[in-house]
Each structure stands twice: as C-alpha cells, then as structure tokens.
Motif scaffolding. Structure first.
Motif, PDB file in Angstrom:
ATOM      1  N   GLU A  15      -0.930   9.878  -2.018  1.00  0.00           N
ATOM      2  CA  GLU A  15      -1.427  11.229  -1.757  1.00  0.00           C
ATOM      3  C   GLU A  15      -1.593  11.474  -0.257  1.00  0.00           C
ATOM      4  OE1 GLU A  15      -4.831  12.250  -4.125  1.00  0.00           O
ATOM      5  OE2 GLU A  15      -3.831  11.661  -5.974  1.00  0.00           O
ATOM      6  N   LEU A  16      -2.080  10.471   0.465  1.00  0.00           N
ATOM      7  CA  LEU A  16      -2.197  10.610   1.913  1.00  0.00           C
ATOM      8  C   LEU A  16      -0.819  10.782   2.551  1.00  0.00           C
ATOM      9  CD1 LEU A  16      -4.945   7.991   2.894  1.00  0.00           C
ATOM     10  CD2 LEU A  16      -5.076  10.473   3.086  1.00  0.00           C
ATOM     11  N   HIS A  17       0.152  10.024   2.063  1.00  0.00           N
ATOM     12  CA  HIS A  17       1.510  10.146   2.583  1.00  0.00           C
ATOM     13  C   HIS A  17       2.071  11.543   2.308  1.00  0.00           C
ATOM     14  CE1 HIS A  17       5.888   9.590   2.769  1.00  0.00           C
ATOM     15  NE2 HIS A  17       5.583   8.787   3.761  1.00  0.00           N
ATOM     16  N   GLU A  18       1.788  12.070   1.140  1.00  0.00           N
ATOM     17  CA  GLU A  18       2.236  13.421   0.792  1.00  0.00           C
ATOM     18  C   GLU A  18       1.600  14.458   1.729  1.00  0.00           C
ATOM     19  OE1 GLU A  18       2.063  16.341  -3.096  1.00  0.00           O
ATOM     20  OE2 GLU A  18       2.073  14.180  -3.416  1.00  0.00           O
ATOM     21  N   MET A  19       0.326  14.296   2.027  1.00  0.00           N
ATOM     22  CA  MET A  19      -0.347  15.206   2.952  1.00  0.00           C
ATOM     23  C   MET A  19       0.229  15.063   4.358  1.00  0.00           C
ATOM     24  SD  MET A  19      -4.345  15.368   1.649  1.00  0.00           S
ATOM     25  CE  MET A  19      -4.872  14.122   2.741  1.00  0.00           C
ATOM     26  N   VAL A  21       3.308  14.214   5.169  1.00  0.00           N
ATOM     27  CA  VAL A  21       4.602  14.885   5.178  1.00  0.00           C
ATOM     28  C   VAL A  21       4.406  16.404   5.260  1.00  0.00           C
ATOM     29  CG1 VAL A  21       6.671  15.373   3.787  1.00  0.00           C
ATOM     30  CG2 VAL A  21       5.821  13.029   3.995  1.00  0.00           C
ATOM     31  N   PHE A  22       3.463  16.933   4.500  1.00  0.00           N
ATOM     32  CA  PHE A  22       3.192  18.371   4.518  1.00  0.00           C
ATOM     33  C   PHE A  22       2.741  18.831   5.902  1.00  0.00           C
ATOM     34  CE2 PHE A  22       0.114  21.866   4.032  1.00  0.00           C
ATOM     35  CZ  PHE A  22       0.962  22.842   3.540  1.00  0.00           C
ATOM     36  N   LYS A  23       1.797  18.111   6.507  1.00  0.00           N
ATOM     37  CA  LYS A  23       1.293  18.498   7.824  1.00  0.00           C
ATOM     38  C   LYS A  23       2.386  18.383   8.886  1.00  0.00           C
ATOM     39  CE  LYS A  23      -2.059  19.823   8.842  1.00  0.00           C
ATOM     40  NZ  LYS A  23      -2.475  21.252   8.877  1.00  0.00           N
ATOM     41  N   THR A  24       3.263  17.393   8.755  1.00  0.00           N
ATOM     42  CA  THR A  24       4.372  17.251   9.692  1.00  0.00           C
ATOM     43  C   THR A  24       5.324  18.431   9.581  1.00  0.00           C
ATOM     44  OG1 THR A  24       4.188  14.840   9.561  1.00  0.00           O
ATOM     45  CG2 THR A  24       6.241  15.724  10.449  1.00  0.00           C
ATOM     46  N   ILE A  57      -2.488  14.902  11.763  1.00  0.00           N
ATOM     47  CA  ILE A  57      -1.445  13.899  11.556  1.00  0.00           C
ATOM     48  C   ILE A  57      -1.915  12.541  12.074  1.00  0.00           C
ATOM     49  CG2 ILE A  57       0.849  13.174  12.363  1.00  0.00           C
ATOM     50  CD1 ILE A  57       1.651  16.167  12.108  1.00  0.00           C
ATOM     51  N   SER A  58      -2.536  12.543  13.234  1.00  0.00           N
ATOM     52  CA  SER A  58      -3.053  11.296  13.811  1.00  0.00           C
ATOM     53  C   SER A  58      -4.107  10.660  12.904  1.00  0.00           C
ATOM     54  CB  SER A  58      -3.644  11.573  15.186  1.00  0.00           C
ATOM     55  OG  SER A  58      -4.193  10.413  15.735  1.00  0.00           O
ATOM     56  N   GLN A  61      -2.445   9.201   9.789  1.00  0.00           N
ATOM     57  CA  GLN A  61      -1.752   7.953  10.116  1.00  0.00           C
ATOM     58  C   GLN A  61      -2.740   6.800  10.239  1.00  0.00           C
ATOM     59  OE1 GLN A  61       0.330   9.303  13.643  1.00  0.00           O
ATOM     60  NE2 GLN A  61       2.277   9.452  12.524  1.00  0.00           N
ATOM     61  N   GLN A  62      -3.898   7.058  10.839  1.00  0.00           N
ATOM     62  CA  GLN A  62      -4.919   6.020  10.958  1.00  0.00           C
ATOM     63  C   GLN A  62      -5.432   5.578   9.591  1.00  0.00           C
ATOM     64  OE1 GLN A  62      -7.951   7.501  13.579  1.00  0.00           O
ATOM     65  NE2 GLN A  62      -6.660   7.362  15.407  1.00  0.00           N
ATOM     66  N   LEU A  63      -5.623   6.539   8.698  1.00  0.00           N
ATOM     67  CA  LEU A  63      -6.078   6.203   7.348  1.00  0.00           C
ATOM     68  C   LEU A  63      -5.047   5.362   6.608  1.00  0.00           C
ATOM     69  CD1 LEU A  63      -7.689   9.563   6.191  1.00  0.00           C
ATOM     70  CD2 LEU A  63      -8.874   7.383   6.565  1.00  0.00           C
ATOM     71  N   LEU A  64      -3.791   5.690   6.786  1.00  0.00           N
ATOM     72  CA  LEU A  64      -2.738   4.937   6.111  1.00  0.00           C
ATOM     73  C   LEU A  64      -2.583   3.534   6.673  1.00  0.00           C
ATOM     74  CD1 LEU A  64      -0.019   7.680   5.576  1.00  0.00           C
ATOM     75  CD2 LEU A  64      -1.171   6.360   3.796  1.00  0.00           C
ATOM     76  N   GLN A  65      -2.835   3.372   7.957  1.00  0.00           N
ATOM     77  CA  GLN A  65      -2.712   2.057   8.594  1.00  0.00           C
ATOM     78  C   GLN A  65      -3.914   1.170   8.292  1.00  0.00           C
ATOM     79  OE1 GLN A  65      -2.076   2.933  12.711  1.00  0.00           O
ATOM     80  NE2 GLN A  65       0.059   3.516  12.405  1.00  0.00           N
TER      81      GLN A  65
END
Length: 66
Positions: A15-19, A21-24, A57-58, A61-65
């Motif tokens: 879900e975070l990845h989907e968000m 992609v949307f924000k990008t 986006i930043s 990315q931090q949450l995903l890492q």
C-alpha cells in the motif's frame, strides 16, 4: 502465541508503494503543467503542490526503507 517482528507487513508495504507511485505521478503532472500555465496564482499553487509532493515522496521512501 508467537510475536511477530516489528515492522511493516507485506500488505502495508504494498500500500505504501502504491501511494508512492501515485504521489510520483502527481509530482510529474504538476511539474509538466507548471510550464504550460500562464496565471501566476496557479503557478504558485503548483509550486506548493510540487514542494508538498516532494516531501511526501521522501517520507514514503523512508517508511519503505525502515
């Protein structure tokens, strides 16, 4: 009962990845539209959106890492 390790589950990461992609996509569209807009007020709104999207986006990315 077993304890699960701390962190995000697979579905949460998806879900975070989907968000992300949307924000990008939103950021890309705002940057493209800014070059075509004549109205200074609308340009300012797009600048604000670009800045907010970049920060979002930043953070994603931090949450995903982490």
């Amino acid at each position: 009962m077993q304890q699960q390790p701390a962190g995000l589950g697979i579905h949460e990461k998806a879900e975070l990845h989907e968000m992300l992609v949307f924000k990008t996509n939103c950021l890309t569209k705002s940057k493209m539209m800014k070059n075509q807009v004549q109205d200074t007020e609308l340009q300012q709104l797009l600048d604000q959106d670009i800045q907010a999207s970049t920060e979002n986006i930043s953070q994603l990315q931090q949450l995903l890492q982490g």
